[in-house]
Write an enzyme that holds these catalytic residues in place. Structure first.
Site, PDB file in Angstrom:
ATOM      1  N   ASN A  46      72.680  78.213   8.375  1.00 59.20           N
ATOM      2  CA  ASN A  46      73.333  77.774   9.603  1.00 59.20           C
ATOM      3  C   ASN A  46      72.645  78.483  10.752  1.00 59.20           C
ATOM      4  O   ASN A  46      72.546  79.703  10.755  1.00 59.20           O
ATOM      5  CB  ASN A  46      74.826  78.140   9.586  1.00 59.20           C
ATOM      6  CG  ASN A  46      75.510  77.812  10.902  1.00 59.20           C
ATOM      7  OD1 ASN A  46      75.100  76.898  11.614  1.00 59.20           O
ATOM      8  ND2 ASN A  46      76.552  78.539  11.231  1.00 59.20           N
ATOM      9  N   GLY A  47      72.176  77.719  11.727  1.00 59.48           N
ATOM     10  CA  GLY A  47      71.500  78.317  12.870  1.00 59.48           C
ATOM     11  C   GLY A  47      70.317  77.467  13.273  1.00 59.48           C
ATOM     12  O   GLY A  47      70.273  76.275  12.977  1.00 59.48           O
TER      13      GLY A  47
END
Ligand code: AMP
Length: 445
Positions: free
Chosen positions: A103-104
């Site tokens: 995530n990111g």
């Protein structure tokens, strides 16, 4: 934006990961996937669609065997929305097999990818996450842990990674801790790592602590997890998680999202008061802030816009003549409450200004005598490149228009935003936040 989850040393780990992903569906609705491990093999299921649909086959969890699992819900910030861009990414390399979820957003992905391609790497997807797999596979280090450390050192940006081999799981968070990432524990000794604590509540895990910025946590052989601080922490949690993205029942860095939203609403009422009869939220994103505004101003809160929860992202785009249909499918005003009233309508943020224009029109058609728009965050003037899917400068209404021009464009009688100072005050001054969408301070170099 995405959701990640890792489950370690828990019976039927894939099922626990499934419930956690269900609780975090709001973080990504494009695709979802789970990889589990029984210590010998890694099993994977991933597909486009919602959590409830993708894992609905009877034998899903029988096939996703083992006491470890990593899972992902996708909302594309980098790459396309094809199935090749669904996670986990699973690969076999010299030391075995790994499954990776992320995530990111990695800001140096293009340079890293080009370098890898120049060296002969073949990519399967357009995702920045795939870079990590290549970097791990190409490392000459003897252990997976050392390879991960070397790979992570070559990427920059916002990341929460979960990397699972057949026997181990690694959780790694960037030094700024931009995206949320929390550690939970089960009574029987198993562990869970997830983007949001709302996942723990559903599966009955207890919150232990946030994964620290710059930390790597290693889960191995059912022992206590080992922590290695890879980088000096320099915390900059993303303010937008509190404003819009996270679920109100989640706690990020010790702060409950709902309470923070209500505080933003209270500050907004102090900064931008208005003579009105009722306060309405844009459901669901504006509810907590509207309650805060109502409490501070003493103006009555009315939940007078009904939201249809079954409108998915895949709904067919209406034809031009039925443009209003899109918002009407989702939101419907209760005329009886609104008729003849001076209305304050509260939303968490203004992005393109398209929904807000339609909401103002809808309220006027429902008989509101005045419509005052209040936004519980400052104007979004810059795209976020740290993992939130904001449009480019050209589409961001606040990057192109003054407040008065926006007011005119959306047809409201007045318009105000929460100030940047008011936002920071609401969140708590003791922390430095990532505020890139508002101040354009792209602090990762
Ligand atoms: P608009 O009226 O087109 O400016 O859209 C504003 C709405 O989009 C608000 O209700 C926000 O809650 C919502 N929103 C804000 N940021 C995002 C995002 N990154 N992805 C999807 N929706 C968002």
């Amino acid at each position: 934006m995405c959701a990640v989850v890792g489950v370690y040393n828990v019976k039927n780990a894939s099922k626990v990961a499934y419930y956690a992903l269900f609780a975090m569906q709001h973080r990504g609705q494009e695709a979802t996937g789970i990889s589990s491990s029984d210590g010998e093999n890694i099993f994977t299921k991933k597909r486009r669609g919602l959590v409830t649909d993708v894992y609905s086959d009877e034998d899903t969890f029988e096939n996703l065997k083992g006491s470890m699992a990593v899972g992902h819900n996708r909302y594309s910030t980098a790459g396309s929305s094809s199935i090749l861009d669904a996670q986990p990414i699973v690969a076999k390399y010299k030391l075995g097999e790994i499954a990776v979820v992320h995530n990111g957003n990695l800001i140096n992905r293009d340079e890293v990818r080009q370098k890898l391609i120049d060296e002969g790497a073949i990519f399967q997807s357009y995702m920045d996450t795939e870079n990590i797999i290549h970097l791990i596979a190409r490392s000459q280090k003897d252990s997976l842990q050392d390879r991960i450390v070397e790979a992570i050192d070559q990427v920059k940006g916002a990341y929460c990674f979960l990397i699972q081999s057949r026997k181990k799981m690694f959780a790694i968070r960037d030094r700024y801790g931009i995206r949320p990432f929390a550690l939970g524990k089960f009574k029987n000794g198993g562990y869970i790592v997830a983007s949001e604590t709302c996942a723990f509540d559903l599966v009955g895990a207890e919150f232990v602590r946030d994964i620290r910025p710059g930390e790597m946590v290693i889960f191995e052989k059912g022992e206590e997890p080992e922590s290695i601080q890879l980088y000096e922490p320099s915390p900059r949690p993303c303010a937008f998680e509190y404003i819009y993205f996270a679920r109100p029942d989640s706690v990020i860095e010790g702060k409950n999202v709902y309470e923070k939203r209500a505080e933003m609403g209270r500050r907004l009422a102090i900064e931008s008061p208005v003579e009105a009869d009722i306060i309405l939220p844009v459901p669901d994103s504006g509810i907590a802030a509207a309650l805060g505004y109502s409490e501070q101003s003493g103006i009555r809160f009315e939940n007078a816009i009904v939201r249809n929860h079954y409108v998915g992202r895949t709904f067919i785009e209406p034809i031009q003549e039925m443009r209003d249909l899109k918002v009407k499918l989702k939101l419907s005003p209760i005329k009886k409450i609104i008729e003849g009233k001076r209305v304050v309508i509260i939303d968490d943020s203004l992005v393109r200004g398209t929904t807000s224009r339609q909401i103002v029109k809808m309220l006027k058609e429902a008989g509101a005598s005045e419509v005052h728009f209040r936004l519980a965050s400052p104007p979004i003037k810059h795209p976020c490149c740290y993992g939130i899917d904001t449009p480019s400068y050209g589409e961001l209404i606040s990057a192109n228009m003054s407040e008065e021009e926006i007011r005119e464009q959306i047809g409201a009688d007045s318009l105000s935003f929460l100030s940047l100072d008011g936002l920071v005050e609401s969140l708590g001054r003791e922390t430095k936040y990532s505020l890139v969408s508002f101040d354009g301070n792209y602090f990762i170099r």
